[in-house]
Each structure stands twice: as structure tokens, then as C-alpha cells.
Enzyme design. Structure first.
Site, PDB file in Angstrom:
ATOM      1  N   GLY A   1       1.757   2.107  10.795  1.00 47.83           N
ATOM      2  CA  GLY A   1       2.687   3.226  10.698  1.00 47.83           C
ATOM      3  C   GLY A   1       3.303   3.624  12.030  1.00 47.83           C
TER       4      GLY A   1
ATOM      5  CB  SER B   1       4.534  -1.894  12.060  1.00 46.92           C
ATOM      6  OG  SER B   1       4.086  -0.563  12.254  1.00 46.92           O
TER       7      SER B   1
ATOM      8  CD  GLU C   1      -4.017  -2.748   6.993  1.00 46.06           C
ATOM      9  OE1 GLU C   1      -2.878  -2.984   6.584  1.00 46.06           O
ATOM     10  OE2 GLU C   1      -4.642  -1.716   6.719  1.00 46.06           O
TER      11      GLU C   1
ATOM     12  N   GLY D   1       2.500  -1.181   4.372  1.00 44.25           N
ATOM     13  CA  GLY D   1       2.520   0.238   4.042  1.00 44.25           C
ATOM     14  C   GLY D   1       3.940   0.756   3.953  1.00 44.25           C
ATOM     15  N   GLY D   2       4.433   1.330   5.049  1.00 46.97           N
ATOM     16  CA  GLY D   2       5.730   2.005   5.048  1.00 46.97           C
ATOM     17  C   GLY D   2       6.868   1.220   4.417  1.00 46.97           C
TER      18      GLY D   2
ATOM     19  CD  GLU E   1      -3.158   5.314   6.540  1.00 54.82           C
ATOM     20  OE1 GLU E   1      -3.113   5.391   5.301  1.00 54.82           O
ATOM     21  OE2 GLU E   1      -2.222   4.836   7.218  1.00 54.82           O
TER      22      GLU E   1
ATOM     23  CG  ASN F   1      -1.724   1.266   1.367  1.00 54.73           C
ATOM     24  OD1 ASN F   1      -1.814   2.043   0.408  1.00 54.73           O
ATOM     25  ND2 ASN F   1      -2.307   1.491   2.526  1.00 54.73           N
ATOM     26  CD1 TRP F   2       3.954   1.314  -2.517  1.00 51.23           C
ATOM     27  CD2 TRP F   2       3.847   2.212  -4.566  1.00 51.23           C
ATOM     28  NE1 TRP F   2       4.855   0.642  -3.320  1.00 51.23           N
ATOM     29  CE2 TRP F   2       4.799   1.180  -4.583  1.00 51.23           C
ATOM     30  CE3 TRP F   2       3.613   2.917  -5.753  1.00 51.23           C
ATOM     31  CZ2 TRP F   2       5.524   0.836  -5.739  1.00 51.23           C
ATOM     32  CZ3 TRP F   2       4.321   2.585  -6.903  1.00 51.23           C
ATOM     33  CH2 TRP F   2       5.269   1.553  -6.891  1.00 51.23           C
ATOM     34  CE  LYS F   3       0.425   3.491   4.808  1.00 51.76           C
ATOM     35  NZ  LYS F   3      -0.177   3.522   6.108  1.00 51.76           N
TER      36      LYS F   3
ATOM     37  CG  HIS G   1      -6.164   1.734   4.700  1.00 57.85           C
ATOM     38  ND1 HIS G   1      -5.717   2.670   5.600  1.00 57.85           N
ATOM     39  CD2 HIS G   1      -5.149   0.848   4.544  1.00 57.85           C
ATOM     40  CE1 HIS G   1      -4.476   2.369   5.961  1.00 57.85           C
ATOM     41  NE2 HIS G   1      -4.115   1.261   5.337  1.00 57.85           N
TER      42      HIS G   1
HETATM   43  C1  PEP Z   1      -1.133   0.038   5.742  1.00 56.30           C
HETATM   44  O1  PEP Z   1      -1.095   1.180   5.337  1.00 56.30           O
HETATM   45  O2  PEP Z   1      -2.032  -0.726   5.347  1.00 56.30           O
HETATM   46  C2  PEP Z   1      -0.111  -0.410   6.681  1.00 56.30           C
HETATM   47  C3  PEP Z   1      -0.215  -1.602   7.198  1.00 56.30           C
HETATM   48  O3  PEP Z   1       0.908   0.473   6.957  1.00 56.30           O
HETATM   49  P1  PEP Z   1       2.284   0.158   7.753  1.00 56.30           P
HETATM   50  O4  PEP Z   1       2.847  -1.113   7.173  1.00 56.30           O
HETATM   51  O5  PEP Z   1       3.138   1.342   7.501  1.00 56.30           O
HETATM   52  O6  PEP Z   1       1.919  -0.014   9.190  1.00 56.30           O
END
Ligand code: PEP
Length: 259
Positions: free
Chosen positions: A177, A217, A171, A238-239, A101, A13-15, A99
Site C-alpha cells: 500500500g 504495490s 509481502e 491489494g490496492g 495488516e 485482496n479487497w481488504k 496478512h
Molecule cells: C496486500 O494487501 O496484500 C497488498 C499487497 O496490497 P497492495 O497491493 O496495495 O500493496
């Protein structure tokens, strides 16, 4: 060792990061670091919508591409929104729904997630529904009730064929994050609870086949312990997915677990 017949899905997930100019270098670094793509691992990239055609071209069928969100209407006066059919026309095969966010920053509700899932399915996209609890909800011992409520309100009433196209991502919001990850045993417990709930909402055979990814994470050093759990069928990253070598390391670790 994940003994299930479910595919392992490793998704990025590049957000709201990167532009089309970054895609070529990212993919060449990523695939150089991932010389051998094992059967049994499906790779998915969720870039911002404007980059979908570039990512589709760059992955050249080695991975699938999805949108990060869609509207529930096919088209209309919804400035700034994007329809599921538009994502599909750009080359997307999947779409994230709900998601955290979007739930937290845009006020997305379970009822809207339910409509988005239907819109995605109707447009030929496979939806990936994200569910998860806040830290306060977990500390109050309400995590299972919260997640199962999100799940049942969003996925109730689909047809058998539609359930077969759905994936879930657990999640926990406190792990996204933040660098904090759910302990593999806790994540496994939640995934098993989610799978039991899908068995009740849909059917045991649908539940047994449904991919349930973990997100929060995920990094190269914790991926194996997480995706090695029997009910964890991959990771939504994500990150760490913003860095091709990190994402390749996660995909490689997962491939080892799946083989
Ligand atoms: C996400 O955005 O779905 C996510 C899991 O982010 P991160 O890996 O940065 O926690």
C-alpha cells in the site's frame, strides 16, 4: 517466461473495501476486459467475508474465492471472529493467513498462524500464508532471518498432502500500500530463499511444487517484471485489485508470462 510447472496465481485482496452492491459491476467490467482467460493462470478473489457468496455467484467458476482471515477454533465464544468452516460454507475455497495488516494491527502471531493453517486445512480450505519483513528489518539486513522464522514457525509439521494445499505470499511490509515495490531481482532472491527453506522443512519436491506469490504495490506496469521471475508464481494484489481494469491488466500480463 516462467518455465516452472507451477500454476500462476493472480489474487485480489479487497481488504475492507466494497459491498455486495459493487460486485456485479466489478465482475462485468473485469471479465469484459479479460476476454480470454488463459490456461495456466488461476484467479482468486479475497473479499470481506460477507461478500463471499456474492463473489462466488458472480465469478461463476471462472475464479476461486477465499476469506481474508479465520479463527483457529471451529466455533466458540469469539465475538467478531469467523471460523474456517463458516467461510467454506459460504463458498470459500481458500483463506489468507497472517496478512501483515493482521499481524501489525491485530497482533497476530506465528503460533496463531500455525493454528489457523491447521484449522483451514481441516475445514477443507487451502491456506495462503503471508510472510514479510518491515523496512527496519530489511535495512538491518535481517529480512531473510525474519521471513524464514515466520515460515518455519507457521508451517512446520504438516503432512505431505497438507503441504500440497498450501500457498505462500511474500509481502514485504514496506511495499504494501505504499507504492514502493521490491526490485524484481530482490523479490526473486527472497522467493528462492523461501523455496529452499520449504525444501528443508518439508521436502524438495514439495518446495518445487509450492506456489509462492509476491505482494506489495503490484500494478499493471510492474507485474510482468515481477511474475516473470523464475520463483515468483503470481501476485497478491491489494490496492490495484479494487479497480477491475487494473486487475484485469495485471491478470492479462501474468497470462502472457505464463504462456
Ligand atoms: C496486500 O494487501 O496484500 C497488498 C499487497 O496490497 P497492495 O497491493 O496495495 O500493496
Amino acid at each position: 517466461m516462467n518455465a516452472s510447472k507451477r500454476p500462476m496465481i493472480i489474487a485480489a485482496n479487497w481488504k475492507m473495501y466494497k459491498t455486495a452492491a459493487d460486485v456485479g459491476l466489478y465482475m462485468s467490467s473485469f471479465y469484459d476486459a479479460l476476454p480470454e482467460q488463459r490456461a495456466g493462470v488461476r484467479l482468486v478473489f479475497f473479499p470481506a467475508a460477507v461478500m463471499i457468496p456474492d463473489v462466488v455467484q458472480a465469478v461463476a467458476k471462472r475464479a476461486q474465492v477465499g476469506g481474508q482471515n479465520c479463527h483457529w477454533e471451529t466455533e466458540g465464544a469469539y465475538t467478531g471472529e469467523i471460523g474456517a468452516g463458516m467461510l467454506a460454507a459460504a463458498g470459500a475455497e481458500l483463506v489468507l493467513v497472517g496478512h501483515s495488516e493482521r499481524r501489525q494491527l491485530c497482533g497476530e502471531t506465528d503460533a496463531q498462524c500455525a493454528k489457523k493453517i491447521v484449522a483451514a486445512l481441516n475445514a477443507g480450505l487451502d491456506p495462503m500464508l503471508c510472510v514479510g519483513e518491515t523496512l527496519e528489518e530489511r535495512e538491518a539486513g535481517r529480512q531473510h532471518a525474519i521471513v524464514l522464522g515466520q515460515l518455519s514457525r507457521a508451517i512446520d509439521g504438516l503432512s505431505r498432502d497438507e503441504y500440497a494445499r498450501l500457498a505462500l505470499a511474500y509481502e514485504p511490509i514496506w511495499a504494501i500500500g505504499t507504492g514502493r515495490t521490491a526490485a524484481p531481482v530482490d523479490a526473486q532472491q527472497m522467493h528462492a530463499t523461501i523455496r529452499d527453506a520449504v525444501a528443508s522443512i518439508a521436502s524438495p519436491s514439495i518446495a518445487a511444487a509450492m506456489p509462492i506469490l509476491y505482494g506489495g504495490s503490484v500494478k499493471p506496469n510492474n507485474a510482468v517484471d515481477l511474475v516473470g521471475q523464475p520463483d515468483i508464481d503470481g501476485a497478491l494484489v491489494g490496492g490495484a485489485s479494487l479497480f477491475p481494469l487494473n486487475f484485469a491488466a495485471i491478470a492479462t500480463a501474468a497470462a502472457r508470462t505464463a504462456s
